[in-house]
Design a protein around this motif. Structure first.
Motif, short mmCIF file in Angstrom:
data_model
loop_
_atom_site.label_atom_id
_atom_site.label_comp_id
_atom_site.label_asym_id
_atom_site.label_seq_id
_atom_site.Cartn_x
_atom_site.Cartn_y
_atom_site.Cartn_z
N ILE A 222 -7.88 1.78 5.84
CA ILE A 222 -7.59 0.23 5.34
C ILE A 222 -7.17 -0.43 6.77
O ILE A 222 -7.59 -1.47 6.98
CB ILE A 222 -6.75 0.20 4.49
N LEU A 223 -6.31 0.42 7.33
CA LEU A 223 -5.97 -0.15 8.82
C LEU A 223 -6.97 -0.34 9.67
O LEU A 223 -7.04 -1.30 10.41
CB LEU A 223 -4.76 0.74 9.39
N TYR A 224 -7.84 0.66 9.98
CA TYR A 224 -9.03 0.43 10.75
C TYR A 224 -10.15 -0.72 10.32
O TYR A 224 -10.51 -1.56 11.04
CB TYR A 224 -9.84 1.77 10.63
N LEU A 225 -10.39 -0.79 9.03
CA LEU A 225 -11.19 -2.03 8.61
C LEU A 225 -10.50 -3.26 8.68
O LEU A 225 -11.07 -4.34 8.92
CB LEU A 225 -11.29 -1.64 6.84
N SER A 226 -9.12 -3.23 8.84
CA SER A 226 -8.44 -4.69 9.21
C SER A 226 -8.82 -5.15 10.21
O SER A 226 -8.58 -6.23 10.71
CB SER A 226 -7.08 -4.54 8.70
N GLU A 233 -12.31 -11.32 3.26
CA GLU A 233 -13.48 -10.40 3.08
C GLU A 233 -12.96 -8.84 3.02
O GLU A 233 -13.73 -8.00 1.97
CB GLU A 233 -14.07 -10.28 4.59
N LEU A 234 -11.73 -8.54 3.31
CA LEU A 234 -11.21 -7.11 3.13
C LEU A 234 -11.25 -6.63 1.83
O LEU A 234 -11.78 -5.25 1.36
CB LEU A 234 -10.06 -6.87 3.63
N PRO A 235 -10.67 -7.47 0.77
CA PRO A 235 -10.47 -7.18 -0.76
C PRO A 235 -11.85 -6.53 -1.27
O PRO A 235 -11.98 -5.83 -1.97
CB PRO A 235 -9.73 -8.25 -1.38
N ILE A 236 -12.77 -7.31 -0.90
CA ILE A 236 -14.16 -7.37 -1.52
C ILE A 236 -14.77 -6.04 -0.93
O ILE A 236 -15.17 -5.45 -1.60
CB ILE A 236 -15.10 -8.30 -0.86
N ARG A 237 -14.27 -5.67 0.24
CA ARG A 237 -15.01 -4.44 0.83
C ARG A 237 -14.25 -3.22 0.21
O ARG A 237 -14.87 -2.22 -0.10
CB ARG A 237 -14.84 -4.53 2.49
N MET A 318 -16.24 -12.05 16.60
CA MET A 318 -15.23 -11.14 16.06
C MET A 318 -13.67 -11.36 16.31
O MET A 318 -13.11 -11.47 15.37
CB MET A 318 -15.60 -9.79 16.27
N VAL A 319 -13.50 -11.28 17.39
CA VAL A 319 -12.22 -11.54 17.85
C VAL A 319 -11.59 -12.85 17.32
O VAL A 319 -10.28 -12.81 16.91
CB VAL A 319 -11.88 -11.26 19.37
N ASN A 320 -12.13 -13.96 17.66
CA ASN A 320 -11.54 -15.17 17.20
C ASN A 320 -11.54 -15.37 15.96
O ASN A 320 -10.48 -16.08 15.35
CB ASN A 320 -12.43 -16.29 17.86
N ARG A 321 -12.50 -15.00 14.96
CA ARG A 321 -12.36 -15.12 13.69
C ARG A 321 -11.32 -14.30 12.99
O ARG A 321 -10.58 -14.85 11.97
CB ARG A 321 -13.70 -15.11 12.91
N ILE A 322 -11.10 -13.24 13.51
CA ILE A 322 -10.15 -12.19 12.87
C ILE A 322 -8.63 -12.81 13.29
O ILE A 322 -7.79 -12.83 12.39
CB ILE A 322 -10.17 -10.86 13.51
N LEU A 323 -8.34 -13.34 14.58
CA LEU A 323 -7.08 -13.87 15.02
C LEU A 323 -6.75 -15.21 14.17
O LEU A 323 -5.60 -15.46 14.06
CB LEU A 323 -7.05 -14.00 16.33
#
Length: 572
Positions: A222-226, A233-237, A318-323
């Motif tokens: 789960i840490l890796y997927l985050s 997005e993560l709860p759906i995954r 990827m980086v900007n949307r996550i942060l």
């Protein structure tokens, strides 16, 4: 957070650090108006299923979500650490379209999520094949009783629980991309070695080793997927993640049906071949994972993959949307271990204790019927091969109910009451199981147990709930382990409820399960929701009394992190 920047410049440029190399110089895009509101374009299962959108959708519109990085006052307080592995791709002026973002998320799903589903299936293949071995002559061949089987399950769970936190600490120091494949290979070797089991002691030793090596795997993953997905997005995954486990279980049932027919080959029992073959399969998965699990979104290039998986443009997105979604993900780099102080702070986070209690109790009512399903079906009159095939219907129905509860969770935006539905589903079936006569019709018994085990599995929702309420990265790492430790502890408790003296109908055990289910529904879930409502109201009173200048001073000077900050609100 990162050290406070020495200057904040409004310009469209890339971030940098000053001459000292310590303090970040933040460049803020002046055109912060061309941003999207997250709620307006959020797509989920129900959108896809019913093909609906809240407003006309332009795939070429800007998808960049508004965040603290667009505010020159707030941005310095949330800037990532200097050694954050993706810092070179952070650019607050970066903009991208929905078309680009959706294509990128699909690519991440194929590259990252598919691998996660495969390795999670490998875990389940080796973790649950003991139940399939029980449909054969496993207990008889080793001279074991039901109580010995209970002890083996308890040893496994206790070892699993004890390994949770150490595994997370190792994963954070080495990186989950290194530790996860190592875990898979090590436990696969132990799993296939069960081919040579001889007695009760060897059985218990293998159960302990498997618990130690598999403990922590789920939080590690789960840490890796985050690292790749946003909080929406993560709860759906994660729901898809657990759905894949049902598909794996269905496949494993058919696989076991075939492998157990090898009974007598080379003079060995079928259950021995089951452990050897399935352990070999997961060992191959573990070896392949070493070559297919990049450390982070910007570290996919390697000697055997010189071009990497993502372009520079995709890495920026990827980086900007996550942060932008969660600035605390820049607090630590992916090879940074936890200090004792951070560890102790996370353990003492009493605001998450209500969720730990739910993790301990919510899975108990349906645990024993699930663990002992194959033994229950054998006791009622089904043979080895019928039993393996009869475990498939509840797994198919489980996929459906998990999908439906995910839809419901998205639609109502509620956590507590949706999470209660697992116990609410289980309760009437437990009552029906308790009310059965001493010698029930085997098909009536099968129907009730299948209905019970078809419950909507809420562990993914509660895991995401705990992660959301933890706050910062360091807190999530420890709290994810602690939460999973409590869920595994519930299995230890559950394994002691069905005992040999209560067999074969387990009336006393089912009565205990009914009581626990009622306590969950009547006290613990409502109490958790009431607690978080109260905590949020407390903070609202303090925050709303503060002036803008006082809030800015707080953000600049506070040492509070994660969910200890006054601007954090708990989900419920």
């Amino acid at each position: 957070m990162a050290t406070e920047p020495t200057t904040v410049i409004s310009a469209s440029s890339s971030p940098a650090y000053n001459d000292s190399g310590k303090d970040p110089v933040v460049f803020i895009d002046e055109a912060a108006s061309n941003l999207a509101d997250e709620e307006e374009q959020q797509v989920n299962f129900s959108d896809i299923l019913f093909r609906k959108r809240k407003r006309p959708f332009d795939p070429n519109a800007i998808a960049t979500k508004r965040s603290v990085f667009d505010d020159p006052v707030l941005a310095p307080h949330y800037w990532p650490k200097k050694d954050y592995e993706n810092i070179h791709r952070l650019d607050p002026s970066a903009r991208w379209t929905y078309r680009e973002e959706q294509a990128l998320v699909r690519k991440i799903d194929w590259k990252i999520m598919l691998l996660a589903a495969i390795v999670f299936s490998a875990l389940n293949l080796d973790r649950f094949n003991l139940s399939q071995a029980n449909t054969a002559s496993f207990l008889v061949d080793l001279g074991l009783t039901t109580d010995d089987f209970n002890l083996g399950n308890s040893v496994f769970r206790l070892a699993f629980v004890c390994a949770e936190l150490p595994s997370q600490l190792i994963s954070k120091r080495l990186g989950p991309d290194r530790w996860i494949p190592t875990e898979i290979c090590l436990w696969s070797i132990v799993s296939l070695s069960q081919f040579w089991l001889t007695n009760r002691m060897s059985f218990l030793v293998c159960r302990a080793l498997l618990g130690v090596l598999q403990g922590g795997f789920i939080p590690d993953l789960i840490l890796y997927l985050s690292y790749f997905y946003t909080k929406t997005e993560l709860p759906i995954r994660l729901a898809l993640f657990w759905m894949s486990s049902y598909l794996c279980s269905i496949t494993a049932s058919f696989l076991a049906f075939g492998i157990l027919h090898l009974d007598g080959v080379a003079g060995k029992a079928g259950w021995r071949w089951l452990f050897l073959i399935e352990g070999g399969i997961t060992l191959l998965v573990g070896v392949a994972t070493f070559f297919n699990m990049p450390p982070s979104p910007t570290q996919t290039k390697t000697w055997f993959r010189p071009k990497g998986w993502f372009t520079e443009r995709e890495e920026v997105i990827m980086v900007n949307r996550i942060l932008r979604d969660d600035p605390t993900k820049g607090d630590m780099h992916n090879r940074e271990g936890l200090s004792f102080r951070r560890l102790w702070t996370a353990i003492c986070d009493y605001d998450l204790w209500p969720l730990y209690i739910l993790g301990l109790t919510s899975g108990i009512p349906d645990g024993p019927p699930s663990t002992y399903l194959t033994l229950l079906l054998r006791d009622i009159g089904f043979d080895t091969f019928q039993t393996n095939l009869l475990t498939i219907p509840y797994q198919v129905l489980g996929i459906v109910t998990m999908f439906l509860i995910t839809l419901l969770s998205e639609h109502v935006g509620e956590r507590t009451f949706v999470a209660m539905l697992e116990n609410l589903w289980t309760l009437p079936f437990l009552v029906a199981l308790y009310a059965l006569p001493s010698e029930p019709n085997q098909w009536v018994f099968f129907a009730i147990v299948t209905g019970l085990l078809s419950y909507p599995f809420v562990l993914p929702l509660q895991t995401g709930w705990c992660s959301r309420n933890a706050g910062g990265v360091s807190s999530r790492i420890v709290n994810a382990s602690l939460y999973n430790m409590f869920t595994q502890a519930s299995s230890v408790i559950g394994s002691q409820i069905y005992v040999a003296s209560d067999a074969p109908r387990y009336k006393r055990g089912n009565r205990i399960l009914i009581i626990i289910c009622c306590v969950n529904l009547g006290i613990l879930y409502p109490g958790t929701k009431a607690y978080y409502i109260w905590r949020n109201r407390q903070r609202d009173k303090i925050w709303h009394r503060m002036t803008v200048e006082e809030r800015d001073h707080y953000l600049r000077t506070t040492k509070d992190v994660g969910n200890r900050r006054l601007d954090f609100r708990f989900a419920h």
